[in-house]
Design a protein around this motif. Structure first.
Motif, short mmCIF file in Angstrom:
data_model
loop_
_atom_site.label_atom_id
_atom_site.label_comp_id
_atom_site.label_asym_id
_atom_site.label_seq_id
_atom_site.Cartn_x
_atom_site.Cartn_y
_atom_site.Cartn_z
N ILE A 125 -33.92 16.46 -27.47
CA ILE A 125 -34.94 14.96 -26.08
C ILE A 125 -34.29 15.75 -24.50
O ILE A 125 -35.61 16.79 -23.81
CB ILE A 125 -34.23 13.79 -25.99
CG1 ILE A 125 -35.44 13.03 -26.68
CG2 ILE A 125 -35.06 13.42 -24.95
CD1 ILE A 125 -35.13 11.59 -26.72
N VAL A 126 -33.60 16.13 -24.85
CA VAL A 126 -32.38 17.28 -23.14
C VAL A 126 -33.27 18.52 -23.12
O VAL A 126 -33.68 18.92 -22.29
CB VAL A 126 -31.48 17.14 -22.91
CG1 VAL A 126 -31.10 18.18 -22.42
CG2 VAL A 126 -31.18 15.83 -23.09
N ALA A 127 -33.19 19.20 -24.10
CA ALA A 127 -34.51 20.40 -24.44
C ALA A 127 -35.47 20.89 -23.59
O ALA A 127 -35.76 21.32 -23.50
CB ALA A 127 -33.55 21.18 -26.38
N ILE A 128 -36.07 19.81 -24.72
CA ILE A 128 -37.60 19.41 -24.15
C ILE A 128 -37.50 19.37 -22.37
O ILE A 128 -38.93 19.91 -22.39
CB ILE A 128 -38.23 18.34 -24.98
CG1 ILE A 128 -37.95 18.92 -26.86
CG2 ILE A 128 -39.66 18.55 -24.67
CD1 ILE A 128 -38.64 17.68 -27.51
N ARG A 129 -36.64 18.41 -22.06
CA ARG A 129 -37.07 18.04 -21.31
C ARG A 129 -37.11 19.07 -19.88
O ARG A 129 -37.58 19.31 -18.81
CB ARG A 129 -36.22 16.90 -20.35
CG ARG A 129 -36.46 15.15 -20.65
CD ARG A 129 -35.74 14.49 -20.19
NE ARG A 129 -35.84 12.80 -20.52
CZ ARG A 129 -35.26 12.31 -20.66
NH1 ARG A 129 -33.94 12.10 -21.21
NH2 ARG A 129 -35.73 10.97 -21.02
N GLU A 130 -36.54 20.21 -20.18
CA GLU A 130 -35.38 21.35 -19.38
C GLU A 130 -37.43 22.07 -19.54
O GLU A 130 -36.99 23.27 -18.59
CB GLU A 130 -34.34 22.24 -20.07
CG GLU A 130 -32.96 20.69 -19.80
CD GLU A 130 -31.71 21.52 -20.47
OE1 GLU A 130 -32.22 22.57 -20.74
OE2 GLU A 130 -30.27 20.96 -20.20
N LEU A 131 -37.33 22.01 -20.84
CA LEU A 131 -38.82 23.33 -20.32
C LEU A 131 -39.79 22.25 -19.78
O LEU A 131 -40.89 23.51 -19.40
CB LEU A 131 -39.20 23.27 -21.98
CG LEU A 131 -38.12 23.96 -23.01
CD1 LEU A 131 -38.76 23.75 -24.78
CD2 LEU A 131 -38.24 25.49 -22.51
N ARG A 132 -39.39 21.01 -19.67
CA ARG A 132 -41.21 20.75 -19.12
C ARG A 132 -42.41 21.04 -19.40
O ARG A 132 -43.48 21.27 -18.88
CB ARG A 132 -40.83 20.70 -17.33
CG ARG A 132 -39.96 19.74 -17.36
CD ARG A 132 -39.60 20.59 -15.59
NE ARG A 132 -40.20 19.26 -14.34
CZ ARG A 132 -40.13 17.68 -14.70
NH1 ARG A 132 -39.42 17.14 -14.86
NH2 ARG A 132 -40.74 17.35 -14.29
N PRO A 133 -43.00 21.52 -20.30
CA PRO A 133 -43.53 21.58 -21.24
C PRO A 133 -45.52 20.77 -20.88
O PRO A 133 -45.40 19.71 -20.49
CB PRO A 133 -43.68 21.25 -22.56
CG PRO A 133 -43.19 20.17 -22.89
CD PRO A 133 -42.02 19.98 -21.36
N ASP A 134 -46.31 21.55 -20.56
CA ASP A 134 -47.75 20.79 -20.11
C ASP A 134 -47.97 20.58 -21.30
O ASP A 134 -48.74 19.81 -21.11
CB ASP A 134 -48.46 22.21 -19.65
CG ASP A 134 -48.05 22.93 -18.60
OD1 ASP A 134 -48.13 22.00 -17.54
OD2 ASP A 134 -48.28 23.84 -18.66
N ARG A 135 -48.00 20.72 -22.50
CA ARG A 135 -48.34 20.19 -24.01
C ARG A 135 -47.14 20.19 -25.05
O ARG A 135 -46.57 21.22 -25.21
CB ARG A 135 -49.32 21.18 -24.54
CG ARG A 135 -50.32 20.91 -25.83
CD ARG A 135 -51.14 21.23 -26.81
NE ARG A 135 -52.07 20.87 -25.80
CZ ARG A 135 -53.60 22.71 -25.69
NH1 ARG A 135 -53.19 23.43 -26.56
NH2 ARG A 135 -54.22 22.69 -24.94
N LEU A 136 -47.14 19.09 -25.78
CA LEU A 136 -45.90 18.76 -26.66
C LEU A 136 -47.03 18.42 -27.35
O LEU A 136 -47.89 17.34 -27.90
CB LEU A 136 -44.88 17.96 -26.55
CG LEU A 136 -43.71 16.86 -27.21
CD1 LEU A 136 -43.31 18.51 -27.99
CD2 LEU A 136 -43.45 16.32 -27.01
N MET A 137 -46.82 19.37 -28.78
CA MET A 137 -47.21 18.88 -30.18
C MET A 137 -45.55 18.70 -30.97
O MET A 137 -44.82 19.19 -31.24
CB MET A 137 -47.79 19.70 -30.64
CG MET A 137 -48.89 19.04 -31.84
SD MET A 137 -49.57 21.03 -32.42
CE MET A 137 -51.16 20.93 -31.50
N ILE A 138 -46.01 17.26 -31.93
CA ILE A 138 -45.18 16.68 -32.15
C ILE A 138 -45.89 16.14 -33.70
O ILE A 138 -46.93 15.76 -34.16
CB ILE A 138 -44.54 15.23 -32.05
CG1 ILE A 138 -43.90 14.82 -31.13
CG2 ILE A 138 -43.61 14.50 -32.63
CD1 ILE A 138 -43.71 13.90 -29.89
N VAL A 139 -45.11 17.21 -35.06
CA VAL A 139 -45.88 17.44 -36.23
C VAL A 139 -45.00 16.41 -37.64
O VAL A 139 -43.63 17.05 -37.20
CB VAL A 139 -46.70 18.67 -37.00
CG1 VAL A 139 -46.45 18.62 -38.88
CG2 VAL A 139 -46.87 19.52 -35.97
#
Length: 151
Positions: free
Chosen positions: A47-61
């Motif tokens: 979660i923290v790593a993803i928050r830091e990236l602040r992606p425009d698009r997050l895909m979960i597979v």
């Protein structure tokens, strides 16, 4: 545009290893500009790593029991994850992960791959391997939910 691909699953549990297989495939030969995270069976740790990236698009597979034929792929509305009865081998439900990330990401896409056999030390079935390859091939030019139907 920042795009993050979060691959979820346990590679020691047969078809539940679909996510990690996709991550492995993307690391060896990247498709598009996706930043790939192998979330394994505890994606909440990312979660923290993803928050830091602040992606425009997050895909979960993830391998997801949707009551379909093995290897079928569907786009699932992230808001519906909590209401659906979905097989999970993860420490925390994926709806918790999505809720935690919503304020920090743009679009969230959840891609479910129907497993056949999920059990320790079972090999991944051919149908799920083919589904992973299909998702992988569509990542490079992702649009319109990759051409996959919604659940």
């Amino acid at each position: 545009m920042t795009e993050v691909l979060l691959c979820v699953g346990n590679s020691m549990m047969g078809d539940d290893g679909a996510g990690p297989l996709l991550a492995e495939r993307c690391h060896s030969a990247p498709q598009g500009a996706w930043q790939v995270i192998d979330g394994g069976s505890a994606p909440e740790n990312d979660i923290v790593a993803i928050r830091e990236l602040r992606p425009d698009r997050l895909m979960i597979v993830d391998a997801t029991d949707m009551g379909l034929n093995p290897g079928e792929i569907r786009i699932i509305d992230p808001d519906d994850i909590a209401e659906m009865f979905m097989m999970t081998t993860h420490n925390m439900p994926l709806n918790y992960l999505v809720e935690q990330l919503k304020p920090d990401v743009g679009e969230v896409i959840f891609v479910g791959i129907q497993p056949d056999i999920v059990g320790f030390y079972y090999p991944m079935t051919e149908a799920v391997k083919q589904a992973v390859e299909t998702v992988y091939q569509r990542l490079g030019d992702w649009r319109d939910n990759g051409g996959f139907a919604a659940l």
